[in-house]
Design a protein around this motif. Sequence first.
Motif, mmCIF file in Angstrom:
data_model
loop_
_atom_site.group_PDB
_atom_site.id
_atom_site.type_symbol
_atom_site.label_atom_id
_atom_site.label_comp_id
_atom_site.label_asym_id
_atom_site.label_seq_id
_atom_site.Cartn_x
_atom_site.Cartn_y
_atom_site.Cartn_z
ATOM 1 N N UNK A 20 0.831 -1.206 0.000
ATOM 2 C CA UNK A 20 0.000 0.000 0.000
ATOM 3 C C UNK A 20 0.864 1.254 0.000
ATOM 4 N N UNK A 21 1.893 1.254 0.816
ATOM 5 C CA UNK A 21 2.795 2.402 0.872
ATOM 6 C C UNK A 21 3.478 2.642 -0.474
ATOM 7 N N UNK A 26 3.899 5.334 -5.888
ATOM 8 C CA UNK A 26 3.888 5.151 -7.335
ATOM 9 C C UNK A 26 2.779 5.962 -7.996
ATOM 10 N N UNK A 27 1.634 6.035 -7.343
ATOM 11 C CA UNK A 27 0.527 6.828 -7.889
ATOM 12 C C UNK A 27 0.934 8.286 -8.038
ATOM 13 N N UNK A 28 1.607 8.817 -7.020
ATOM 14 C CA UNK A 28 2.081 10.199 -7.096
ATOM 15 C C UNK A 28 3.109 10.372 -8.211
ATOM 16 N N UNK A 29 4.011 9.395 -8.356
ATOM 17 C CA UNK A 29 5.039 9.481 -9.391
ATOM 18 C C UNK A 29 4.426 9.464 -10.789
ATOM 19 N N UNK A 120 -4.277 4.407 -8.771
ATOM 20 C CA UNK A 120 -3.083 4.072 -9.539
ATOM 21 C C UNK A 120 -3.444 3.870 -11.013
ATOM 22 N N UNK A 121 -4.493 3.128 -11.273
ATOM 23 C CA UNK A 121 -4.900 2.901 -12.654
ATOM 24 C C UNK A 121 -5.409 4.182 -13.322
ATOM 25 N N UNK A 122 -5.973 5.078 -12.535
ATOM 26 C CA UNK A 122 -6.408 6.366 -13.080
ATOM 27 C C UNK A 122 -5.249 7.125 -13.702
ATOM 28 N N UNK A 123 -4.082 7.081 -13.074
ATOM 29 C CA UNK A 123 -2.954 7.850 -13.602
ATOM 30 C C UNK A 123 -2.537 7.358 -14.989
ATOM 31 N N UNK A 228 9.224 9.649 -12.913
ATOM 32 C CA UNK A 228 7.863 9.143 -12.784
ATOM 33 C C UNK A 228 7.703 7.732 -13.306
ATOM 34 N N UNK A 229 8.495 7.387 -14.327
ATOM 35 C CA UNK A 229 8.388 6.058 -14.942
ATOM 36 C C UNK A 229 8.786 4.952 -13.966
ATOM 37 N N UNK A 230 9.539 5.294 -12.929
ATOM 38 C CA UNK A 230 9.838 4.302 -11.907
ATOM 39 C C UNK A 230 8.555 3.852 -11.207
ATOM 40 N N UNK A 231 7.636 4.795 -11.003
ATOM 41 C CA UNK A 231 6.333 4.416 -10.464
ATOM 42 C C UNK A 231 5.485 3.701 -11.487
ATOM 43 N N UNK A 232 5.585 4.126 -12.731
ATOM 44 C CA UNK A 232 4.826 3.543 -13.835
ATOM 45 C C UNK A 232 5.135 2.050 -13.953
ATOM 46 N N UNK A 233 6.425 1.702 -14.002
ATOM 47 C CA UNK A 233 6.831 0.315 -14.225
ATOM 48 C C UNK A 233 7.014 -0.471 -12.930
ATOM 49 N N UNK A 234 7.811 0.051 -12.008
ATOM 50 C CA UNK A 234 8.031 -0.675 -10.760
ATOM 51 C C UNK A 234 6.749 -0.730 -9.931
ATOM 52 N N UNK A 235 5.930 0.300 -10.022
ATOM 53 C CA UNK A 235 4.649 0.282 -9.308
ATOM 54 C C UNK A 235 3.708 -0.788 -9.829
ATOM 55 N N UNK A 236 3.849 -1.140 -11.116
ATOM 56 C CA UNK A 236 2.963 -2.142 -11.704
ATOM 57 C C UNK A 236 3.231 -3.545 -11.185
#
Length: 415
Positions: A20-21, A26-29, A120-123, A228-236
């Motif tokens: 969750x954290x 990742x959503x912010x990124x 997250x999916x909204x972004x 931001x792409x770190x959240x895009x990919x690593x967040x996934x």
Amino acid sequence: MVETSLLAHQTSLALDPAATSWLLTSTALVLMMTLPGLALFYGGMVRKKNIISVIAQSAAAFALVTVLWFIAGYSLSFGKGPEAVDGFIGGLDAAFFNGVSAQTAHSLLPGLPELLFASFQLTFAVITPALIAGSFAERMKFSAALLFFGLWHLVVYAPVAHQVWGGGWLGGLGVLDFAGGAVVHVNAGVAGLVAAIMLKPRHGYGRDNMAPSNLAYTAIGTGLLLVGWMGFNAGSAGAADALAATAGFNTLLAAAAASLSWLTVEWIEMRRATLLGLLSGIVAGLVAITPAAGFVDPKGAFFIGLAAGPACYGGAVWLKRLLKYDDSLDAWGIHGVGGIVGALLTGVFATTAVNPLAEGATVGKQAIGLLGVMAWSAVGTFLVLTICRFTTGLRVTKEQEVEGLDYSQHGETLH
């Protein structure tokens, strides 16, 4: 809450605090990638008289898509539709976030509050139409852009997201798309190509000087996209785990490799290295690794990045020069071509040593997925633009275009 109150796509929440954290971060990124990241990346590449208009389109994409996501987009993307159509689009059980809360979870990620999963999916949903705006920059009416963003989200993005990620036919076929190579980038790239062709070139295209007005803006935007792409990919990865670490490193490596390979081709052809080439190569690598980030090891990421640079250079420079269409900021050349390269090479380099879901991956399955997404995007985009043409109209007048869209559409200018 009792089990019988759950919607078809939901499961009971089994909260994972670490995941969750990480997904909150990742959503912010990823949100930062659209505004200010993409806004500045695109803003620096247009002429000075159109910078505000391009930034306004990114801001409008955020505002409009967020509201539509709440009304119907999330439900159509990740809800369960009637059996007859569920392979193609979700239902409306979760419209207006009916039954969606911080106490429910989506069955795809039961460790996350569903509101976070939806955020997250909204972004991803927000940045996709904003990417398309690069293809029609400097000539589309703002009213048309608003109508296009809204209709395209519902007619194209939501069904494609459902087909690949939400339980639809492409996901069931085994098509791999870790973080949006097809859903976001190929989808946006094809839509951008259709838009560029339908709107026709800018006045003076191929004759007037249309060089970028502020590459410093573009460099800042690229840096924000890279972070931001770190959240895009690593967040996934959906968790703060080893898979997220692999996806994160793969993202950085592919971006670096693509930047150098783009620069090499540019240097050979143009006899000079440009900042724009370095930056474009970084984005090309980021796009190409997106479908593969959580399925390949670093060696695979390296080769995907190396391939993406020349391929996207060809799409953004050679192909556009040959066919004479005006994809203003290379939405097709970078996002479309890069997404295709990355998706196909996912079928080559995916390994179960990184992700067990890679079992059975083939180039053939990836190609079927690409053809499905490209067909849906092309037809849907054509229909949406046709509606815009007969309602708001698509293009500003020649006089407004020459004056600049900043003033003609927004009454504002950069001094």
